[in-house]
Design an enzyme around this catalytic site. Structure first.
Site, mmCIF file in Angstrom:
data_model
loop_
_atom_site.group_PDB
_atom_site.id
_atom_site.type_symbol
_atom_site.label_atom_id
_atom_site.label_comp_id
_atom_site.label_asym_id
_atom_site.label_seq_id
_atom_site.Cartn_x
_atom_site.Cartn_y
_atom_site.Cartn_z
ATOM 1 N N ASN A 174 89.838 61.936 44.286
ATOM 2 C CA ASN A 174 88.603 61.837 43.511
ATOM 3 C C ASN A 174 87.468 61.107 44.236
ATOM 4 O O ASN A 174 86.307 61.517 44.153
ATOM 5 C CB ASN A 174 88.864 61.208 42.147
ATOM 6 C CG ASN A 174 89.542 59.859 42.234
ATOM 7 O OD1 ASN A 174 90.268 59.561 43.182
ATOM 8 N ND2 ASN A 174 89.322 59.024 41.242
ATOM 9 N N GLY A 235 105.167 62.406 52.128
ATOM 10 C CA GLY A 235 104.891 61.239 51.286
ATOM 11 C C GLY A 235 106.108 60.362 51.115
ATOM 12 O O GLY A 235 106.014 59.123 51.162
ATOM 13 N N GLU A 273 97.247 51.230 42.991
ATOM 14 C CA GLU A 273 96.078 51.363 42.120
ATOM 15 C C GLU A 273 96.271 52.675 41.385
ATOM 16 O O GLU A 273 96.148 53.747 41.965
ATOM 17 C CB GLU A 273 94.793 51.355 42.967
ATOM 18 C CG GLU A 273 93.553 50.996 42.160
ATOM 19 C CD GLU A 273 92.950 52.188 41.458
ATOM 20 O OE1 GLU A 273 93.205 52.316 40.235
ATOM 21 O OE2 GLU A 273 92.261 52.985 42.095
ATOM 22 N N CYS A 307 89.489 56.688 37.566
ATOM 23 C CA CYS A 307 90.551 55.980 36.844
ATOM 24 C C CYS A 307 90.023 54.846 35.976
ATOM 25 O O CYS A 307 90.653 54.472 34.992
ATOM 26 C CB CYS A 307 91.591 55.443 37.829
ATOM 27 S SG CYS A 307 90.889 54.440 39.147
ATOM 28 N N GLU A 480 92.465 45.631 45.348
ATOM 29 C CA GLU A 480 91.686 46.108 46.479
ATOM 30 C C GLU A 480 90.317 45.450 46.448
ATOM 31 O O GLU A 480 89.796 45.118 45.394
ATOM 32 C CB GLU A 480 91.531 47.636 46.432
ATOM 33 C CG GLU A 480 92.798 48.373 46.781
ATOM 34 C CD GLU A 480 92.606 49.869 46.904
ATOM 35 O OE1 GLU A 480 93.417 50.497 47.603
ATOM 36 O OE2 GLU A 480 91.666 50.413 46.312
#
Length: 501
Positions: A174, A235, A273, A307, A480
């Site tokens: 995003n 991943g 996050e 988010c 962050e």
């Protein structure tokens, strides 16, 4: 519904707007390389192919991790603060220099509006690099403690903050520039080496970052490695490999849980996050025009793909229907269309799959009793979805509890301040929230009762490089940005030495 993208835009995209033949390469061990296969990146505003990205597999991921391990263990990167400052300064400068090209690519691949690229989609993230460069000037990597006497002998004591090691950084689609630089900049400032995995839907813009690092900075080979691809196995490797010391991930809560479980086998440091379902509480003394504007234009920011956006609008029961009408009126004025047009406020969703997910949740909400005030329709071509307002929403329903990631605002009535706080906290998430009130003290009192990592009072902006960002509960672990963001990548080592003589 009528198209919001002109035929001219579609033809421009098909004819190479930022390059329909655009190809990017992986950055591994200081070299720009291809993978054995590739896949297409799609412009979400038109559905046309924008370019191709290398589809990294296990081999490329293994090489990237090995390069990062070698650079951490056998170069001076982790201990040379001056080198890190110089390289971060170069990185910020080259990002500013190439901002126009990055802007066009961000608009084309991410579907971000041009206006957003002057904020959190591009320009503000470059500011994160500049922030950590400046932070290094005064940051104390050594902390002196008081001396103590042990068995008649003086002991000097101190704590050193050391780079945590090799970092696997996995980002979402995003806000790819924001997410990449919010991980890269503090990790590099701390002295870590990094393997950054681009989001599968937005590989080109993140790989472009790798090209700039390789060609225009003195960052040593292997310190930054950037890969892209669609493989789930890659991943998994990045979160379980024994040579990885830290995992940082931005994405959905279900995937975050899987990463945390996978990393637990080797007790890697993990910070996450994750999702949010944030509430904006409108108190009974608030300015309703301001409340309608905040509710409407916030949910349309990047088509609701954020988010921390306030996706639940909590309003006094007596004002519910009046405010619903006002919000719907505001949503009717949102300019939806070509994200490259400076007049556009809301662009597309990232993919057909995401749009189908959003539409499915809206249709189920209506079937479950929510009132569709406006929106709830797909717009062609591309992956647009109309700005949607659902009223009289049950606070325990799916649409009020689960993250939609689309331009869908739900209105929930409440009885009094205590009821508003209860509903706001009735969520597995705890990322953000806000309150609107004519009384600052009352608003602050509400904020102190909300269990979230960030909170806005009367439209205050907390999202800047010096402010730690993260959530409570299932919205994540760690922070962050800010000093806290640097310290996520540092280990503490305590020393004690006897004083001779």
């Amino acid at each position: 519904m009528e198209s919001v993208v002109s035929q001219e835009t579609i033809e421009r995209d098909a004819g190479n707007p930022a390059g329909s033949g655009l190809r990017k390469r992986l950055l591994i061990g200081g070299e720009l390389v291809d993978a054995s296969s590739s896949y297409e990146s799609i412009n979400p505003a038109t559905g046309a192919v924008l370019g191709t990205a290398p589809d990294a597999g296990i081999d490329e991921a293994e090489r990237a991790i090995a390069a990062a391990r070698e650079a951490f263990d056998n170069s001076g990167w982790s201990t040379d603060v001056e080198l890190r400052k110089r390289c971060l300064t170069q990185l910020a400068a080259v990002l500013r220099e190439h901002a126009d090209d990055l802007r066009e690519l961000t608009i084309a691949e991410v579907g971000a509006t041009r206006t957003l690229t002057y904020g959190n989609q591009l320009d503000a993230p470059i500011g994160i690099v500049e922030y950590y460069t400046g932070l290094l000037d005064g940051y104390a990597f050594t902390e002196e403690l008081s001396s103590i006497e042990v068995r008649g002998q003086e002991n000097k004591r101190w704590v050193e903050k050391e780079a945590a090691g090799v970092v696997s950084a996995i980002i979402a689609y995003n806000y790819p520039n924001q997410l990449a630089l919010a991980k890269l900049a503090p990790a590099l400032a701390a002295g870590c080496t990094v393997v950054l995995k681009a989001a599968p839907d937005t590989p080109l813009i993140t790989l472009a970052l790798g090209e700039l690092i390789a060609e225009h900075t003195d960052i040593p080979a292997g310190v930054v490695n950037i890969i892209a691809g669609q493989s789930v196995e890659v991943g998994k490797l990045l979160t379980t490999h024994p040579d990885v010391d830290v995992v940082t991930f931005t994405g959905s809560t279900p995937v975050g849980k899987q990463i945390m479980a996978a990393a637990s086998e080797s007790l890697k440091r993990v910070f996450l996050e994750l999702g949010g379902k944030s509430a904006l509480i409108v108190l009974d003394d608030a300015d309703l025009q301001q409340a309608a504007m905040f509710g409407a234009f916030t949910i349309c920011t990047h088509a609701g793909q954020g988010c921390a956006l306030t996706t639940r609008l909590l309003v006094p029961r007596a004002l519910h229907d009046q405010l619903a009408e006002m919000v719907a009126g505001m949503l009717g004025h949102v300019a939806v269309g070509d994200p490259g047009d400076a007049k556009t406020y809301m662009g597309p969703l990232i993919s057909e799959k995401q749009r189908d997910k959003v539409d499915g949740m809206v249709q189920r909400a209506v079937a479950d009793g929510a009132r569709l005030v406006c929106g709830g329709t797909k717009i062609e071509p591309g992956f647009f979805y109309s700005a949607t307002l659902l009223a009289d929403v049950d606070p325990d329903s799916e649409i009020a509890q689960e993250e939609v990631f689309g331009p869908v605002l739900v209105m929930i009535p409440y009885d009094d301040d205590d009821d508003a706080v209860r509903i706001a906290n009735n969520s597995k998430y705890g990322l953000s929230g806000g309150v609107l009130s004519a009384d600052d003290d009352r608003a602050h009192g509400i904020g102190k009762r909300i269990r979230t990592g960030t909170f806005s009072i009367n439209g205050g902006n907390y999202f800047t490089p010096d402010v730690p960002f993260g959530g409570y509960k299932q919205s994540g672990i760690g922070r962050e940005m800010g000093v806290a963001g640097l310290e996520e990548f540092l280990e503490l080592k305590a020393y004690a030495a006897t004083v001779k003589g």
